[in-house]
Scaffold this active site. Structure first.
Site, PDB file in Angstrom:
ATOM      1  N   HIS A  32      36.183  42.233  32.383  1.00  0.00           N
ATOM      2  CA  HIS A  32      34.915  41.907  33.068  1.00  0.00           C
ATOM      3  C   HIS A  32      33.948  41.328  32.031  1.00  0.00           C
ATOM      4  O   HIS A  32      33.399  42.056  31.208  1.00  0.00           O
ATOM      5  CB  HIS A  32      34.302  43.169  33.706  1.00  0.00           C
ATOM      6  CG  HIS A  32      33.069  42.895  34.515  1.00  0.00           C
ATOM      7  ND1 HIS A  32      32.875  43.424  35.780  1.00  0.00           N
ATOM      8  CD2 HIS A  32      31.954  42.167  34.261  1.00  0.00           C
ATOM      9  CE1 HIS A  32      31.707  43.030  36.253  1.00  0.00           C
ATOM     10  NE2 HIS A  32      31.118  42.263  35.344  1.00  0.00           N
ATOM     11  N   HIS A  34      30.863  38.086  31.167  1.00  0.00           N
ATOM     12  CA  HIS A  34      30.013  36.940  31.505  1.00  0.00           C
ATOM     13  C   HIS A  34      29.836  36.090  30.252  1.00  0.00           C
ATOM     14  O   HIS A  34      29.436  36.621  29.208  1.00  0.00           O
ATOM     15  CB  HIS A  34      28.632  37.407  31.977  1.00  0.00           C
ATOM     16  CG  HIS A  34      28.690  38.323  33.161  1.00  0.00           C
ATOM     17  ND1 HIS A  34      28.622  37.868  34.458  1.00  0.00           N
ATOM     18  CD2 HIS A  34      28.843  39.665  33.243  1.00  0.00           C
ATOM     19  CE1 HIS A  34      28.722  38.900  35.293  1.00  0.00           C
ATOM     20  NE2 HIS A  34      28.862  40.004  34.582  1.00  0.00           N
ATOM     21  N   LYS A 117      35.492  37.382  43.153  1.00  0.00           N
ATOM     22  CA  LYS A 117      34.453  38.373  42.869  1.00  0.00           C
ATOM     23  C   LYS A 117      33.500  38.482  44.043  1.00  0.00           C
ATOM     24  O   LYS A 117      33.003  37.473  44.535  1.00  0.00           O
ATOM     25  CB  LYS A 117      33.666  37.939  41.622  1.00  0.00           C
ATOM     26  CG  LYS A 117      32.538  38.881  41.228  1.00  0.00           C
ATOM     27  CD  LYS A 117      33.056  40.218  40.734  1.00  0.00           C
ATOM     28  CE  LYS A 117      31.927  41.225  40.538  1.00  0.00           C
ATOM     29  NZ  LYS A 117      31.266  41.065  39.256  1.00  0.00           N
ATOM     30  N   HIS A 154      31.251  44.115  42.796  1.00  0.00           N
ATOM     31  CA  HIS A 154      30.019  44.744  42.296  1.00  0.00           C
ATOM     32  C   HIS A 154      29.580  45.711  43.385  1.00  0.00           C
ATOM     33  O   HIS A 154      29.105  45.300  44.447  1.00  0.00           O
ATOM     34  CB  HIS A 154      28.923  43.698  42.031  1.00  0.00           C
ATOM     35  CG  HIS A 154      27.658  44.316  41.534  1.00  0.00           C
ATOM     36  ND1 HIS A 154      27.214  44.188  40.229  1.00  0.00           N
ATOM     37  CD2 HIS A 154      26.744  45.109  42.148  1.00  0.00           C
ATOM     38  CE1 HIS A 154      26.093  44.872  40.071  1.00  0.00           C
ATOM     39  NE2 HIS A 154      25.778  45.436  41.231  1.00  0.00           N
ATOM     40  N   HIS A 192      32.692  47.951  36.845  1.00  0.00           N
ATOM     41  CA  HIS A 192      31.671  48.689  36.082  1.00  0.00           C
ATOM     42  C   HIS A 192      31.173  49.951  36.800  1.00  0.00           C
ATOM     43  O   HIS A 192      30.032  50.038  37.182  1.00  0.00           O
ATOM     44  CB  HIS A 192      30.505  47.793  35.664  1.00  0.00           C
ATOM     45  CG  HIS A 192      29.903  46.891  36.712  1.00  0.00           C
ATOM     46  ND1 HIS A 192      29.675  47.278  38.014  1.00  0.00           N
ATOM     47  CD2 HIS A 192      29.457  45.614  36.646  1.00  0.00           C
ATOM     48  CE1 HIS A 192      29.117  46.278  38.674  1.00  0.00           C
ATOM     49  NE2 HIS A 192      28.981  45.261  37.870  1.00  0.00           N
ATOM     50  N   ASP A 265      31.560  44.066  30.773  1.00  0.00           N
ATOM     51  CA  ASP A 265      30.388  43.546  31.479  1.00  0.00           C
ATOM     52  C   ASP A 265      29.353  43.021  30.487  1.00  0.00           C
ATOM     53  O   ASP A 265      28.151  43.093  30.751  1.00  0.00           O
ATOM     54  CB  ASP A 265      29.773  44.591  32.418  1.00  0.00           C
ATOM     55  CG  ASP A 265      28.782  43.981  33.393  1.00  0.00           C
ATOM     56  OD1 ASP A 265      28.837  42.754  33.627  1.00  0.00           O
ATOM     57  OD2 ASP A 265      27.936  44.736  33.931  1.00  0.00           O
TER      58      ASP A 265
END
Ligand code: NCD
Ligand code: ZN
Ligand code: ZN
Length: 361
Positions: A32, A34, A117, A154, A192, A265
């Site tokens: 995970h 970004h 996602k 999420h 997460h 994350d």
């Protein structure tokens, strides 16, 4: 009047005298991550590529990555940022919307996209285009179930009347349980996780459900956001929770259960947008990810469980081969930089300026 500066919340405990001085693992993956785009991406991709063989790249760009063609192009831009001589593979995902056509799933699978996602609309950074009602996406989720493409979620409800600390637990009852009932063989990653409720839910679920856990949710409880002043660098979504929840996450991560695996994350935001009246949500941990996880596992007396969590269980769940090669961490005190360049801005890593006990060699 401002209070005197206080030390940041401490993550370290004393190592036992019998503690190992080095740790060699099968090369880990980050399930995970970004990395943004453009100059910001160029600044952060090398940090992850140094530590991890692969990473799941989250699609919450502006505009979001919603088609297979966009994901392939984004993956190429990421690969161009990997330093020469470093082997790193970005694993691409699509951003699920109310309107993602079921036909996009075959195109995604053919293009090597590994997952979709789900952001509930408005739940987190760049989620405006997210799903407003999961039932609108069922035809697409059925296509994913048939294709064996996992759904990454999420897990927070967005109803403003639900307390922010309860949004994950409420999501389990309102969304997760009906989803699991309606699409029992869809692979789902509860991303997460931050609560005891989520850890228990995933532990008891069947083999189609797994979860990622961040280093920061293993290391801190919600006091970290308020220690000696308001600390925006500890603000992420889902927000840090009470100590009882942190302890439950540590127990899950160190349990040896293959349902729990590493997902940093790591979510870079320019320092001036974190140190802001409306601070962006996200902790930047990619620069020292494995060091932070090693500390968390060592604090729990479970360094022997780190390799399964970091290097085996994620690959197994996604049906991918485990990485060749290894990563070695040494017990060596070093100071994490307070900030690094981030395009035209600065990026402040979580724990920047602090001394860490473990160092990736
Ligand atoms: C993430 C981001 O900044 O993209 N922020 C965060 O607080 N975790 C989005 C997300 O993963 O929810
Ligand atoms: Zn999220
Ligand atoms: Zn994220």
């Amino acid at each position: 009047m401002n209070a005197a500066p206080q030390p940041t919340p401490s993550i370290t405990t004393l190592a036992p005298t019998s503690a190992p001085t080095s740790l060699t693992l099968t090369r880990p993956d980050d399930w995970h991550l970004h990395v943004r785009d453009g100059a910001a991406m160029a600044a952060v991709v090398p940090h992850t590529a140094r530590q991890f063989g692969r990473a799941i790249i989250m699609p919450n760009l502006r505009p979001p990555v919603t088609s297979a063609a966009q994901a392939v192009a984004y993956g190429e831009r990421i690969k161009a940022c990997v330093p020469a001589g470093v082997t790193f593979t970005p694993l691409m995902t699509l951003y699920l919307t109310d309107n993602t056509p079921p036909e996009e799933i075959a195109r995604a699978k053919a293009a090597g996209v590994v997952a979709l996602k789900l952001y509930p609309a408005g739940a987190t950074t760049n989620s405006d285009a997210g799903v407003t009602d999961i039932r609108k996406t069922y035809a697409t989720l059925e296509a994913m179930q048939r294709a064996g493409l996992p759904l990454l979620v999420h897990c927070e409800v967005t109803d403003p009347s639900v307390d922010i600390f309860d949004r994950e637990a409420v999501f389990i009852d309102e969304v997760m349980r009906p989803l699991r009932r309606d699409l029992p063989e869809l692979k789902v990653v509860f991303e997460h996780i931050t609560t005891q409720d989520a850890a228990q839910y995933v532990a008891q679920a069947d083999a189609f459900t797994a979860a990622t856990i961040t280093a920061h949710h293993l290391l801190y409880n919600r006091n970290a956001i308020f220690t000696g002043g308001l600390r925006p660098h500890y603000y992420c979504l889902p927000v840090l929770k009470r100590e009882v929840h942190r302890a439950a996450l540590v127990k899950a991560a160190t349990s040896g259960s293959p349902k729990f695996f590493l997902g940093t994350d790591s979510a870079p935001h320019a320092a001036h947008l974190k140190e802001h009246a409306a601070a962006c949500a996200g902790c930047y941990t990619a620069l020292s990810a494995m060091e932070l996880y090693a500390q968390a596992f060592e604090n729990a007396g479970a360094l022997d469980k780190l390799e399964g969590f970091a290097s085996f269980f994620g690959a197994d769940f996604y049906g991918l081969a485990r990485n060749p090669g290894t990563l070695t961490l040494k017990r060596e005190a070093w100071t994490l930089p307070e900030s690094v360049a981030f395009g035209d801005a600065q990026l402040k890593p979580l724990e920047g300026g602090a001394t860490l006990n473990w160092k990736v060699v």
